[in-house]
Design an enzyme around this catalytic site. Structure first.
Site, short mmCIF file in Angstrom:
data_model
loop_
_atom_site.label_atom_id
_atom_site.label_comp_id
_atom_site.label_asym_id
_atom_site.label_seq_id
_atom_site.Cartn_x
_atom_site.Cartn_y
_atom_site.Cartn_z
N GLU A 136 0.88 -1.16 0.00
CA GLU A 136 0.00 0.00 0.00
C GLU A 136 0.92 1.21 0.00
O GLU A 136 1.86 1.28 0.81
CB GLU A 136 -0.87 0.00 1.27
CG GLU A 136 -1.91 1.10 1.25
CD GLU A 136 -2.76 1.15 2.51
OE1 GLU A 136 -2.36 0.55 3.53
OE2 GLU A 136 -3.81 1.81 2.47
N ARG A 191 5.39 -13.32 9.56
CA ARG A 191 6.19 -12.12 9.42
C ARG A 191 7.56 -12.33 10.06
O ARG A 191 7.74 -13.18 10.93
CB ARG A 191 5.53 -10.95 10.15
CG ARG A 191 4.29 -10.40 9.46
CD ARG A 191 3.70 -9.27 10.33
NE ARG A 191 2.43 -8.82 9.83
CZ ARG A 191 2.29 -7.81 8.96
NH1 ARG A 191 3.35 -7.16 8.53
NH2 ARG A 191 1.10 -7.43 8.56
N LYS A 209 4.46 1.07 11.21
CA LYS A 209 4.45 2.39 10.58
C LYS A 209 4.28 3.50 11.61
O LYS A 209 4.90 4.54 11.54
CB LYS A 209 3.27 2.47 9.59
CG LYS A 209 3.45 1.61 8.36
CD LYS A 209 2.14 1.53 7.58
CE LYS A 209 2.26 0.47 6.48
NZ LYS A 209 0.95 0.11 5.92
#
Length: 544
Positions: free
Chosen positions: A31, A256, A266
């Site tokens: 994204e 992950r 983020k």
RNA sequence: UGGGCUAUGGCCAAGUGGUUAAGGCAUCGGACUUUGACUCCGAGAUCGGUAGUUCAAAUCUACCUAGCCCAGCCA
């Protein structure tokens, strides 16, 4: 380094062998709302390497279905990062490229009685959804006629309604134990400028609806994502089937990758930047790809690091040492091994003739002859590192200099410390040594062993340089403590010293092994006359 | 008594019923060394637990335990 065996590779091999697929097509779907970090590197490298391994290819697809969170500025940054890592996408695409087709497929769903326009507000919808333990309730609008739904949905597209006023929902099962199946929203209304499509659309598809369609349109065979999408896979398959997509992609989830003491969210990275705790997203302490690059990490070291961690259905946390080891291994044979004194201590060699500077020849890398030879200078005054002199009586086992001890200045001569000159406050101002001309390197002298080998830089030709030394941004791995308390206040140290004269033409991003000191990379701000080096990693050391 | 996922040495991770359970990182010994580096030797797990199936199980079954994810008109 080869990718080791893992479950996805096995699935691909089986799919190819069984004829389920004829080639491998993957995609990396970021994204565009943040800088890429080392965690993304796992997804990038996995997707590209897996496809490459089987002769397939990989698309880069920006998942830009939510214009309120996305920004075009990240698009170029992400492309640059991926190229820096050494990968070339087969195509660079945008989720927004498929808005028209997504819309058509939504219409199809409505016509099949599998989607409806819902008037519930966000809060109401939440109430109707039920909880983890209790089933949800059906929307009062669930049984609108197909014609009414068609009319309403078209009106949504035409901007008749305000944000949040209506949604298009899939009609699945409000009592499903999988909450994703409780009539999920597939289109919402957002009146905002989109970085690609401008004001053409005011309805945007949700990830769960858009993603499988995108994968199908692009011919993706193996759609890799992280573990938390496991619960979404059944929905993914539902959309592919109900939307009658001709190509059927399949989703596979893997864990992950985290690095100990490193936070990659983020929110956190943004907080560090905005609060000025770091100097930007490319601060050398940041786990972003731009940060790692500035620090001196190479694409190959990152790739090998990722491959060495393997791949599984576990969210894993590996130690930073694995990354550091990859960097050392990558650079070990590639770089010149040169002299730099980070904490200078001047040494005067009493019995060395005044005004004489001699040249000494040595290999640039004693493990790689191909790097050739170079000359360094030696004279009456040299700098050694303060840490290489012990002020006092050292413990036995000390392999450097101390009063009365003799060490070899590497590739030059043995020197013995005969005097310590002090400032009025007792600190050392310089050392007086004597040298033994017979011990010249290359002379074949074997008369005695020095008490160690240390490096040096000849004083008159030494080039002043700045060194940035880094430590982890966080001091511990206790995720329960507030961030402020975990910050390492000594994560960045700047010191000034010297490098040997052969480094005078160093340009930004040039890398060296500074003998005994570690791997360093010239910072972006470094320039001739003002050399600045970032210490990427130290050399390993068994010295405690 | 919601659903899903996971569990192999300190950290990753191969292994998919059959010799002494790969490998990497870390650690600890030792050799070598003009980088206390590199390199080279050597050391360590019976596979979350229990009970089964089997001539044989980390690999199959059952139960248990622990951890992670899910109730955005985020992705």
């Amino acid at each position: 380094m080869e990718m080791q065996s893992n479950f996805i590779k096995t699935i691909m091999e089986e799919d190819l062998a069984s004829g389920k697929v004829s080639s491998i097509m993957t995609r990396f779907p970021p994204e565009p709302n943040a800088y890429l970090h080392i965690g993304h590197a796992r997804a990038i490298i996995t997707n590209f390497e897996l496809a490459k391994m089987f002769g397939g290819s990989t698309n880069l697809r920006f998942d830009d279905t939510n214009p309120v969170k996305e920004d075009a500025m990240f698009v170029d940054a992400i492309i640059e990062d991926i190229r820096w890592l050494g990968y070339e996408p087969k195509q660079i695409l945008f989720g927004s490229d498929y808005f028209e087709e997504s819309y058509e497929r939504a219409l199809l769903l409505i016509r099949k009685g599998l989607a409806f326009v819902c008037d519930l507000s966000a809060q109401e919808m939440s109430n109707y959804r039920g909880t983890l333990n209790t089933p949800g309730k059906e929307s009062p609008n669930r049984n609108r006629t197909i014609d009414e739904n068609l009319t309403l949905f078209k009106a949504m597209r035409n901007g008749v309604y305000k944000d949040g006023e209506k949604t298009l929902r899939a009609k699945i099962d409000m009592s499903s134990p999988n909450i994703n199946m409780r009539d999920p929203v597939i289109y919402r209304i957002i009146h905002i400028n989109h970085h690609n499509t401008g004001n053409k659309w005011c309805i945007y598809p949700m990830y769960d609806f858009a993603h499988p369609l995108q994968d199908s349109i692009e011919g993706i065979t193996h759609s890799l994502c992280s573990l938390e999408y496991d619960d979404h896979r059944v929905l993914y398959d539902w959309f592919v089937e109900k939307c009658e997509m001709p190509h059927i992609p399949h989703q596979y989830e893997f864990g992950r990758l985290n690095i100990a003491n490193t936070i990659m969210s983020k929110r956190y990275l943004k907080q560090l930047v905005e609060s000025k705790l770091v100097k930007g997203y490319d601060d050398p302490r940041m786990p972003t790809l731009v940060g790692l690059r500035r620090r001196g990490y190479t694409p190959n070291s990152i790739r090998n690091f990722i491959l060495s961690t393997g791949l599984s259905r576990i969210n894993s946390t590996v130690s930073n040492e694995m990354l550091e080891t990859s960097l050392r291994e990558d650079l070990k044979l590639q770089l010149r091994r040169v002299n730099a004194v980070l904490k200078p201590l001047k040494v005067i060699i009493l019995n060395y003739p005044e005004g004489i500077i001699e040249e000494l020849e040595l290999p640039n890398n004693n493990e790689n002859e191909a790097l050739g030879m170079r000359k360094i200078l030696f004279g009456k005054e040299v700098y050694i590192d303060r840490d290489d002199f012990y002020d006092g009586v050292p413990e036995k086992g000390w392999k450097r200099l101390a009063m009365g001890l003799e060490v070899r200045l590497m590739h030059a001569y043995f020197v013995r410390c005969v005097d310590v000159v002090r400032n009025t406050d007792g600190t050392i101002s310089e050392l007086h040594c004597t040298y033994d001309p017979e011990t010249r390197s290359g002379s074949g002298f074997t008369g005695r062993k020095p008490n160690g080998n240390i490096h040096f830089v000849e004083a008159s030709s030494a080039i002043p340089a700045t060194f940035n030394l880094f430590e982890p941004l966080l001091v511990d791995s206790d995720g329960d403590r507030p961030l402020e308390e975990r910050l390492n206040l000594n994560s960045w140290t700047t010191i000034k010293g010297f490098v040997e004269s052969s480094l005078k033409d160093t340009v930004s991003e040039d890398k060296y092994q500074f003998v005994r000191m570690g791997y360093f990379s010239a910072d972006y701000d470094s320039k001739k006359g003002n050399l600045i080096f970032n210490r990427t990693v130290e050399l390993k050391s068994s010295y405690k």
